[in-house]
Design a protein around this motif. Structure first.
Motif, PDB file in Angstrom:
ATOM      1  N   GLY A  57      -9.521  -1.372  -3.710  1.00  0.00           N
ATOM      2  CA  GLY A  57      -9.797  -2.332  -1.897  1.00  0.00           C
ATOM      3  C   GLY A  57      -9.000  -1.901  -0.705  1.00  0.00           C
ATOM      4  N   VAL A  58      -8.980  -2.183  -0.028  1.00  0.00           N
ATOM      5  CA  VAL A  58      -8.897  -2.303   1.925  1.00  0.00           C
ATOM      6  C   VAL A  58      -7.433  -2.730   2.131  1.00  0.00           C
ATOM      7  N   TRP A  59      -6.183  -2.519   1.931  1.00  0.00           N
ATOM      8  CA  TRP A  59      -5.345  -3.395   2.725  1.00  0.00           C
ATOM      9  C   TRP A  59      -5.014  -2.449   4.279  1.00  0.00           C
ATOM     10  N   CYS A  60      -6.004  -3.675   6.034  1.00  0.00           N
ATOM     11  CA  CYS A  60      -6.094  -4.019   6.863  1.00  0.00           C
ATOM     12  C   CYS A  60      -4.901  -4.452   7.818  1.00  0.00           C
ATOM     13  N   GLY A  61      -3.664  -4.038   8.383  1.00  0.00           N
ATOM     14  CA  GLY A  61      -3.267  -4.128   9.085  1.00  0.00           C
ATOM     15  C   GLY A  61      -3.984  -4.351  10.959  1.00  0.00           C
ATOM     16  N   ALA A  97       6.391 -15.010 -13.562  1.00  0.00           N
ATOM     17  CA  ALA A  97       6.547 -16.414 -14.143  1.00  0.00           C
ATOM     18  C   ALA A  97       5.664 -17.924 -13.389  1.00  0.00           C
ATOM     19  N   ALA A  98       5.559 -17.595 -11.952  1.00  0.00           N
ATOM     20  CA  ALA A  98       4.700 -18.283 -11.180  1.00  0.00           C
ATOM     21  C   ALA A  98       2.870 -17.911 -11.279  1.00  0.00           C
ATOM     22  N   GLY A  99       3.089 -16.782 -12.001  1.00  0.00           N
ATOM     23  CA  GLY A  99       1.635 -16.295 -11.792  1.00  0.00           C
ATOM     24  C   GLY A  99       1.313 -15.886 -11.176  1.00  0.00           C
ATOM     25  N   THR A 100       1.813 -14.924  -9.827  1.00  0.00           N
ATOM     26  CA  THR A 100       1.247 -14.255  -8.248  1.00  0.00           C
ATOM     27  C   THR A 100       1.881 -13.315  -9.174  1.00  0.00           C
ATOM     28  N   ALA A 101       0.582 -12.631  -8.472  1.00  0.00           N
ATOM     29  CA  ALA A 101       0.836 -10.311  -8.381  1.00  0.00           C
ATOM     30  C   ALA A 101       1.240 -10.006  -7.785  1.00  0.00           C
ATOM     31  N   VAL A 102       2.323  -9.015  -8.297  1.00  0.00           N
ATOM     32  CA  VAL A 102       2.978  -8.206  -6.990  1.00  0.00           C
ATOM     33  C   VAL A 102       2.313  -7.084  -5.899  1.00  0.00           C
ATOM     34  N   ALA A 103       2.630  -6.875  -5.012  1.00  0.00           N
ATOM     35  CA  ALA A 103       2.330  -5.315  -4.640  1.00  0.00           C
ATOM     36  C   ALA A 103       3.087  -4.946  -3.586  1.00  0.00           C
ATOM     37  N   ALA A 104       3.062  -3.774  -3.586  1.00  0.00           N
ATOM     38  CA  ALA A 104       3.567  -3.023  -2.671  1.00  0.00           C
ATOM     39  C   ALA A 104       3.006  -2.133  -1.963  1.00  0.00           C
ATOM     40  N   LEU A 105       3.979  -1.480  -1.097  1.00  0.00           N
ATOM     41  CA  LEU A 105       3.391  -0.446  -0.007  1.00  0.00           C
ATOM     42  C   LEU A 105       3.785   0.849  -0.435  1.00  0.00           C
ATOM     43  N   ALA A 129      -5.780   1.075  -0.403  1.00  0.00           N
ATOM     44  CA  ALA A 129      -6.049   1.677   1.036  1.00  0.00           C
ATOM     45  C   ALA A 129      -5.103   1.566   2.580  1.00  0.00           C
ATOM     46  N   ALA A 130      -4.486   2.253   3.087  1.00  0.00           N
ATOM     47  CA  ALA A 130      -3.953   1.015   4.236  1.00  0.00           C
ATOM     48  C   ALA A 130      -4.063   2.346   5.086  1.00  0.00           C
ATOM     49  N   GLY A 131      -3.980   1.779   6.477  1.00  0.00           N
ATOM     50  CA  GLY A 131      -4.463   3.035   7.556  1.00  0.00           C
ATOM     51  C   GLY A 131      -5.137   4.324   7.903  1.00  0.00           C
ATOM     52  N   GLY A 132      -6.054   3.216   8.886  1.00  0.00           N
ATOM     53  CA  GLY A 132      -6.748   4.100   9.354  1.00  0.00           C
ATOM     54  C   GLY A 132      -8.558   3.324   8.879  1.00  0.00           C
ATOM     55  N   ILE A 133      -8.079   2.783   8.489  1.00  0.00           N
ATOM     56  CA  ILE A 133      -9.188   1.258   8.138  1.00  0.00           C
ATOM     57  C   ILE A 133      -9.940   0.537   9.171  1.00  0.00           C
ATOM     58  N   ALA A 134     -10.488   0.467   9.696  1.00  0.00           N
ATOM     59  CA  ALA A 134     -11.262  -1.114  10.631  1.00  0.00           C
ATOM     60  C   ALA A 134     -12.562  -0.749  10.468  1.00  0.00           C
ATOM     61  N   SER A 135     -13.625  -0.338   9.810  1.00  0.00           N
ATOM     62  CA  SER A 135     -14.683  -0.179   9.899  1.00  0.00           C
ATOM     63  C   SER A 135     -15.378   0.145   8.342  1.00  0.00           C
ATOM     64  N   GLY A 136     -16.650  -0.792   8.174  1.00  0.00           N
ATOM     65  CA  GLY A 136     -16.945  -0.604   6.633  1.00  0.00           C
ATOM     66  C   GLY A 136     -17.605   0.638   6.589  1.00  0.00           C
ATOM     67  N   VAL A 138      -8.020  -7.072   2.173  1.00  0.00           N
ATOM     68  CA  VAL A 138      -7.387  -7.309   2.911  1.00  0.00           C
ATOM     69  C   VAL A 138      -6.296  -7.518   3.971  1.00  0.00           C
ATOM     70  N   GLY A 139      -6.288  -8.984   4.451  1.00  0.00           N
ATOM     71  CA  GLY A 139      -6.217  -9.016   6.073  1.00  0.00           C
ATOM     72  C   GLY A 139      -4.343  -9.725   6.155  1.00  0.00           C
ATOM     73  N   PHE A 140      -3.991  -8.110   6.442  1.00  0.00           N
ATOM     74  CA  PHE A 140      -2.766  -8.538   7.091  1.00  0.00           C
ATOM     75  C   PHE A 140      -2.168  -8.838   8.069  1.00  0.00           C
ATOM     76  N   ASN A 141      -1.545 -10.054   8.828  1.00  0.00           N
ATOM     77  CA  ASN A 141      -0.933 -10.110  10.139  1.00  0.00           C
ATOM     78  C   ASN A 141      -0.488 -11.085  10.103  1.00  0.00           C
ATOM     79  N   ARG A 142       0.373 -11.856  11.058  1.00  0.00           N
ATOM     80  CA  ARG A 142       1.611 -12.622  11.350  1.00  0.00           C
ATOM     81  C   ARG A 142       1.174 -13.929  11.864  1.00  0.00           C
ATOM     82  N   SER A 143      -0.003 -13.690  12.022  1.00  0.00           N
ATOM     83  CA  SER A 143      -0.794 -15.287  12.783  1.00  0.00           C
ATOM     84  C   SER A 143      -1.533 -16.041  11.594  1.00  0.00           C
ATOM     85  N   PRO A 144      -1.303 -16.734  10.884  1.00  0.00           N
ATOM     86  CA  PRO A 144      -1.963 -17.930  10.370  1.00  0.00           C
ATOM     87  C   PRO A 144      -3.261 -18.622  10.478  1.00  0.00           C
TER      88      PRO A 144
END
Length: 380
Positions: free
Chosen positions: A242-246, A162-170, A222-229, A17-23
């Motif tokens: 999986g991993v959540w990377c920011g 209702a929209a068929g969208t999954a919800v995630a939370a940190l 998992a998130a935090g300290g993950i930037a490589s394979g 997962v790639g989390f970023n403010r840039s479209p």
């Protein structure tokens, strides 16, 4: 190819997962087989609508997600966004305003004109403001909506499902995870203290298996300290789906961070971050600079709680970034941004798609190498 509960849920090739403010980062991550998530807090509802239109057009059916800050309890159900911001600004202490003005003057930073539209941090603090953003999001039907501000409120979860969208939370503790599970979220993101932005104090390698242990059949990232394979493979070994990377995307060419702060990232080490409330009012990991030293100095005021501290410092940060990009040495001393400890691994700017593909390839190679360490009983 690595198949997990996350890839099955979202219909993606890689559990990244790639989390970023840039479209553009969101698009390139999803195009590369990962799952891009747009950080929407800095956008007004109208801006968010435009960005999601563009992302959808570029991805042509590929899935993506949106990350919002929707509080469980809103500040004023009936307040317009402008009225709420004005009421909050009236609470800023004169001493704090003077401190920020003096800081800019000491470092020779010219002030840029105030932009009321940048007070987006307060947009979601009223029910009306939060609902306006949610209306935009669900009109575009993303595959996932993440909430990064406390327990997901019932109206968010209900609308998403209702929209068929999954919800995630940190989450940063087991207690947080239990609350989110009770609220009905579909994916938990175990964010360790190494991460950039708002984070707790528990390390990713400790937190991830704790959250996996209470999540049941719901995927944990998992998130935090993950930037490589290699780091991704370690997260999977801990039970993550999986991993959540920011932070890693801040070293991408598509990220919209000023070039001046990107140069600071490339020069930084993993010990050059600080977890401080001086920017937002809540402890958030960011690149340490003279700005944090000033707030830590004897006689400095204590940072205000969120959302007052962001309103206090928002225009100052706009001024610092503009001056730093223009070559102002004082601004470059102050300049900072949210980033995790993986900043020490940044050596060059690369495309977000290349980063995604490299992480996936190197993770597969590391898992294959580890499997060679295991022998069956007959071979011993």
């Amino acid at each position: 190819m690595i198949r997990t509960a996350l890839t099955g849920l979202l219909g993606v090739e890689h559990p990244i997962v790639g989390f970023n403010r840039s479209p553009a980062v969101v698009v390139e991550v999803s195009r590369a087989g990962g799952f891009g998530v747009l950080a929407a807090v800095s956008y007004t509802a109208a801006e968010l609508d435009a960005q999601l239109h563009w992302i959808s057009e570029q991805l042509d059916g590929r899935p993506y997600g949106v990350d919002l800050l929707v509080p469980e309890r809103t500040a004023d159900v009936d307040a317009d966004r402008e009225d709420l911001v004005a009421a909050l600004r009236a609470q800023l202490p004169p001493g704090h305003l003077a401190f920020v003005d003096d800081l800019l003057e000491r470092y020779g930073i010219p002030k840029v004109p105030a932009d009321p539209g940048r007070d987006a941090i307060a947009a979601g603090m009223s029910r009306r403001g939060a609902d306006a953003q949610l209306d935009v999001v669900f009109a575009h039907r993303p595959a996932l909506v993440a909430n990064a501000l406390g327990t997901a409120p019932p109206h968010l979860v209900e609308r998403a499902h209702a929209a068929g969208t999954a919800v995630a939370a940190l989450v940063g503790t087991r207690r947080h995870a239990e609350r989110q599970l009770a609220a009905g979220v579909d994916v938990l993101v175990a964010q360790g203290t190494e991460a950039g932005g708002h984070t707790g104090t528990i390390a990713t390698t400790v937190l991830t298996p704790e959250i996996v242990g209470v999540a049941g059949d719901r995927p944990v990232l998992a998130a935090g300290g993950i930037a490589s394979g290699d780091q991704m493979a370690a997260a999977l070994a801990l039970g993550a789906a999986g991993v959540w990377c920011g932070s890693v995307w801040l070293s991408s060419v598509e990220d919209v961070a000023p070039e001046s702060v990107k140069r600071k990232f490339l020069a930084a080490g993993s010990g050059d971050t600080v977890r401080s409330p001086a920017r937002t009012g809540k402890p958030a990991r960011q690149l340490r600079s003279a700005y944090h030293d000033a707030w830590d100095a004897p006689g400095a005021p204590a940072p205000l709680p969120m959302p007052l501290q962001p309103l206090l410092t928002l225009q100052a940060w706009s001024s610092i970034d503009a001056a730093a990009d223009a070559g102002n040495p004082g601004a470059q001393e102050l300049q900072s941004f949210f980033v995790g400890q993986v900043v020490g691994a940044f050596t060059e700017l690369r495309g977000a798609g290349e980063i995604t593909r490299t992480m996936a390839r190197d993770c597969e190679a590391r898992i294959a190498a580890l499997s060679g360490l295991v022998r069956d009983g007959a071979a011993r």
